[in-house]
Design a protein around this motif. Sequence first.
Motif, PDB file in Angstrom:
ATOM      1  N   THR A  74      10.672 -20.011  15.517  1.00 23.26           N
ATOM      2  CA  THR A  74      11.798 -20.369  14.465  1.00 23.26           C
ATOM      3  C   THR A  74      11.991 -21.304  15.548  1.00 23.26           C
ATOM      4  OG1 THR A  74      12.946 -19.216  16.696  1.00 23.26           O
ATOM      5  CG2 THR A  74      11.926 -18.110  14.026  1.00 23.26           C
ATOM      6  N   GLY A  75      11.534 -22.303  16.094  1.00 25.69           N
ATOM      7  CA  GLY A  75      12.429 -23.395  16.810  1.00 25.69           C
ATOM      8  C   GLY A  75      11.376 -24.406  17.391  1.00 25.69           C
ATOM      9  N   SER A  76      11.225 -25.113  17.850  1.00 28.75           N
ATOM     10  CA  SER A  76      10.763 -26.226  19.147  1.00 28.75           C
ATOM     11  C   SER A  76      10.266 -24.761  20.498  1.00 28.75           C
ATOM     12  CB  SER A  76      11.009 -27.287  19.233  1.00 28.75           C
ATOM     13  OG  SER A  76      12.728 -27.396  19.512  1.00 28.75           O
ATOM     14  N   THR A  77      11.603 -24.585  20.635  1.00 27.47           N
ATOM     15  CA  THR A  77      12.133 -23.875  21.879  1.00 27.47           C
ATOM     16  C   THR A  77      12.558 -22.416  21.680  1.00 27.47           C
ATOM     17  OG1 THR A  77      14.333 -24.453  21.999  1.00 27.47           O
ATOM     18  CG2 THR A  77      12.954 -25.763  23.490  1.00 27.47           C
ATOM     19  N   GLU A  78      11.877 -21.680  20.962  1.00 30.48           N
ATOM     20  CA  GLU A  78      12.297 -20.511  19.964  1.00 30.48           C
ATOM     21  C   GLU A  78      11.508 -19.643  19.450  1.00 30.48           C
ATOM     22  OE1 GLU A  78      17.327 -21.117  19.801  1.00 30.48           O
ATOM     23  OE2 GLU A  78      16.121 -20.098  18.041  1.00 30.48           O
ATOM     24  N   MET A  79      11.064 -18.180  19.908  1.00 29.39           N
ATOM     25  CA  MET A  79      10.170 -17.397  18.943  1.00 29.39           C
ATOM     26  C   MET A  79      11.588 -16.279  18.798  1.00 29.39           C
ATOM     27  SD  MET A  79       7.910 -16.372  21.269  1.00 29.39           S
ATOM     28  CE  MET A  79       6.834 -17.442  21.878  1.00 29.39           C
ATOM     29  N   ALA A  80      10.760 -15.372  17.586  1.00 26.68           N
ATOM     30  CA  ALA A  80      11.207 -14.434  17.220  1.00 26.68           C
ATOM     31  C   ALA A  80       9.942 -13.380  17.920  1.00 26.68           C
ATOM     32  CB  ALA A  80      11.423 -14.057  15.576  1.00 26.68           C
ATOM     33  N   VAL A  81      10.684 -12.931  18.550  1.00 27.46           N
ATOM     34  CA  VAL A  81       9.979 -10.962  19.351  1.00 27.46           C
ATOM     35  C   VAL A  81      10.415  -9.307  18.865  1.00 27.46           C
ATOM     36  CG1 VAL A  81       9.310 -13.071  20.647  1.00 27.46           C
ATOM     37  CG2 VAL A  81      11.157 -11.268  21.269  1.00 27.46           C
ATOM     38  N   ARG A  82       9.554  -8.873  18.703  1.00 24.03           N
ATOM     39  CA  ARG A  82       9.609  -7.129  18.554  1.00 24.03           C
ATOM     40  C   ARG A  82      10.507  -6.698  19.659  1.00 24.03           C
ATOM     41  NH1 ARG A  82       6.268  -7.225  14.689  1.00 24.03           N
ATOM     42  NH2 ARG A  82       4.048  -8.095  15.870  1.00 24.03           N
ATOM     43  N   ALA A  83      11.551  -6.041  19.833  1.00 18.73           N
ATOM     44  CA  ALA A  83      12.707  -5.383  20.608  1.00 18.73           C
ATOM     45  C   ALA A  83      11.010  -4.325  21.976  1.00 18.73           C
ATOM     46  CB  ALA A  83      13.504  -5.125  21.104  1.00 18.73           C
ATOM     47  N   VAL A  84      11.231  -4.597  22.702  1.00 15.03           N
ATOM     48  CA  VAL A  84      10.499  -3.759  24.018  1.00 15.03           C
ATOM     49  C   VAL A  84      11.520  -3.593  25.194  1.00 15.03           C
ATOM     50  CG1 VAL A  84       8.456  -4.144  23.030  1.00 15.03           C
ATOM     51  CG2 VAL A  84       9.015  -5.607  24.949  1.00 15.03           C
ATOM     52  N   THR A 182       6.683  -1.185  25.873  1.00 14.70           N
ATOM     53  CA  THR A 182       7.186  -0.589  24.820  1.00 14.70           C
ATOM     54  C   THR A 182       7.898  -0.027  24.041  1.00 14.70           C
ATOM     55  OG1 THR A 182       7.755   1.150  25.926  1.00 14.70           O
ATOM     56  CG2 THR A 182       5.961   1.282  26.690  1.00 14.70           C
ATOM     57  N   ASP A 183       7.315  -0.043  22.435  1.00 13.40           N
ATOM     58  CA  ASP A 183       8.333   0.159  21.451  1.00 13.40           C
ATOM     59  C   ASP A 183       9.049   0.935  21.193  1.00 13.40           C
ATOM     60  OD1 ASP A 183       5.804   1.507  19.688  1.00 13.40           O
ATOM     61  OD2 ASP A 183       5.222  -0.440  18.434  1.00 13.40           O
ATOM     62  N   ALA A 184       9.253   1.101  20.532  1.00 10.80           N
ATOM     63  CA  ALA A 184      10.117   2.609  19.782  1.00 10.80           C
ATOM     64  C   ALA A 184       8.592   3.950  19.135  1.00 10.80           C
ATOM     65  CB  ALA A 184      10.818   2.570  18.732  1.00 10.80           C
ATOM     66  N   GLY A 186       6.466   4.009  21.191  1.00 12.85           N
ATOM     67  CA  GLY A 186       5.725   4.126  22.824  1.00 12.85           C
ATOM     68  C   GLY A 186       3.776   3.460  22.588  1.00 12.85           C
ATOM     69  N   ASP A 187       4.896   2.553  21.884  1.00 11.77           N
ATOM     70  CA  ASP A 187       3.314   1.757  21.738  1.00 11.77           C
ATOM     71  C   ASP A 187       2.998   0.728  22.845  1.00 11.77           C
ATOM     72  OD1 ASP A 187       1.525   3.557  19.977  1.00 11.77           O
ATOM     73  OD2 ASP A 187       2.554   2.076  18.238  1.00 11.77           O
ATOM     74  N   ILE A 188       2.606   0.188  23.553  1.00 11.29           N
ATOM     75  CA  ILE A 188       2.210  -0.634  24.492  1.00 11.29           C
ATOM     76  C   ILE A 188       1.781  -2.581  23.969  1.00 11.29           C
ATOM     77  CG2 ILE A 188       1.055  -2.116  26.281  1.00 11.29           C
ATOM     78  CD1 ILE A 188       0.744   1.054  27.510  1.00 11.29           C
ATOM     79  N   LEU A 189       2.305  -2.950  24.212  1.00 13.46           N
ATOM     80  CA  LEU A 189       2.937  -4.472  23.557  1.00 13.46           C
ATOM     81  C   LEU A 189       2.645  -5.638  24.483  1.00 13.46           C
ATOM     82  CD1 LEU A 189       5.655  -4.362  20.554  1.00 13.46           C
ATOM     83  CD2 LEU A 189       3.312  -3.722  20.562  1.00 13.46           C
ATOM     84  N   LEU A 190       1.772  -6.593  24.398  1.00 10.45           N
ATOM     85  CA  LEU A 190       1.363  -7.773  25.656  1.00 10.45           C
ATOM     86  C   LEU A 190       3.346  -7.994  24.990  1.00 10.45           C
ATOM     87  CD1 LEU A 190       0.040  -9.868  27.015  1.00 10.45           C
ATOM     88  CD2 LEU A 190       0.121 -10.945  24.978  1.00 10.45           C
ATOM     89  N   ALA A 191       3.442  -8.810  25.900  1.00  8.72           N
ATOM     90  CA  ALA A 191       4.919  -9.700  25.961  1.00  8.72           C
ATOM     91  C   ALA A 191       5.194 -10.833  26.599  1.00  8.72           C
ATOM     92  CB  ALA A 191       6.267  -8.495  26.211  1.00  8.72           C
ATOM     93  N   ASP A 192       6.777 -10.754  27.381  1.00 11.35           N
ATOM     94  CA  ASP A 192       6.884 -11.761  28.331  1.00 11.35           C
ATOM     95  C   ASP A 192       6.087 -13.484  27.582  1.00 11.35           C
ATOM     96  OD1 ASP A 192       8.521 -13.120  30.247  1.00 11.35           O
ATOM     97  OD2 ASP A 192       6.624 -13.487  30.952  1.00 11.35           O
ATOM     98  N   GLU A 193       5.398 -14.176  27.980  1.00 11.55           N
ATOM     99  CA  GLU A 193       4.496 -15.375  27.571  1.00 11.55           C
ATOM    100  C   GLU A 193       3.536 -15.501  28.147  1.00 11.55           C
ATOM    101  OE1 GLU A 193       7.848 -17.683  30.349  1.00 11.55           O
ATOM    102  OE2 GLU A 193       6.391 -19.449  29.917  1.00 11.55           O
TER     103      GLU A 193
END
Length: 242
Positions: A74-84, A182-184, A186-193
Amino acid sequence: MSDATLLYEGKAKRIYATDRPGILRCQYKDDATAFNAQKKGQIAGKGEVNCTVAALLFRYLEGAGIATHFVGQTGSTEMAVRAVTILPVEVVVRNRAAGTLCKRLGLERGKAIAPPLVEFFYKNDDLGDPLLTTDHIELLNLATPEQVQVLRQQALAIDTLLQQFFLQCQLELIDFKLEFGTDANGDILLADEISPDTCRLWNLADERVLDKDLFRFDLGDPVAGYREVLERVQAVAGELGQ
Ligand code: TMP
Ligand code: ASP
């Protein structure tokens, strides 16, 4: 919650709320730390490099069927991510010996590791992120045995995909660290960076270091190393039509 509400500030990123349900804004900083923040500094342009590299790699992995928290840059130093909810277990995969593995086991730096080694570390700054066995993970209730199996399988699948991608960049993926959440459901998503902060990347031709070890061990100019990784990743992602 307003877009400006800071929910969390870590060593390299800030997480903000957004107006979109279940979506957060992740801002990457130029701040650099090493050895559990005993060494502190800045790498000019790191936020932009890490955000862009991570965005391109998350998109590549999503295309190959890996579920990630990535929504969009969403910008040069920003991204939108799902809450986990981040699992407090850092997953490290190693293809060649380096870093703490050499220290811990006395292996020679650069020694090939086949099949790749998966290690778990406790995400706990107060304890200095100690190495975990699967029994430790069970003892501390950090993840269920089924979740540990998923982490291991996902990490190895990601290793294969990232090695292929980085080879096209003329880079060798020595090792890297992943975090999952984990999302709402309970599925496991790759997160961080996934970035030069969290991967060891050596130039294929001459094993020149192009990652955060430049900063950790004063091996050279981290700004130039990070830029080189960004340029190569952008070129390969472009060729792949991303
Ligand atoms: P290590 O050899 O220092 O244990 O690091 C293994 C990999 O994990 C390496 O690619 C760097 C990455 N890493 C992080 O992303 N964050 C950390 O806090 C540490 C210690 C390592
Ligand atoms: N990010 C870690 C810290 O400052 C260490 C590292 O990446 O080496 O604690």
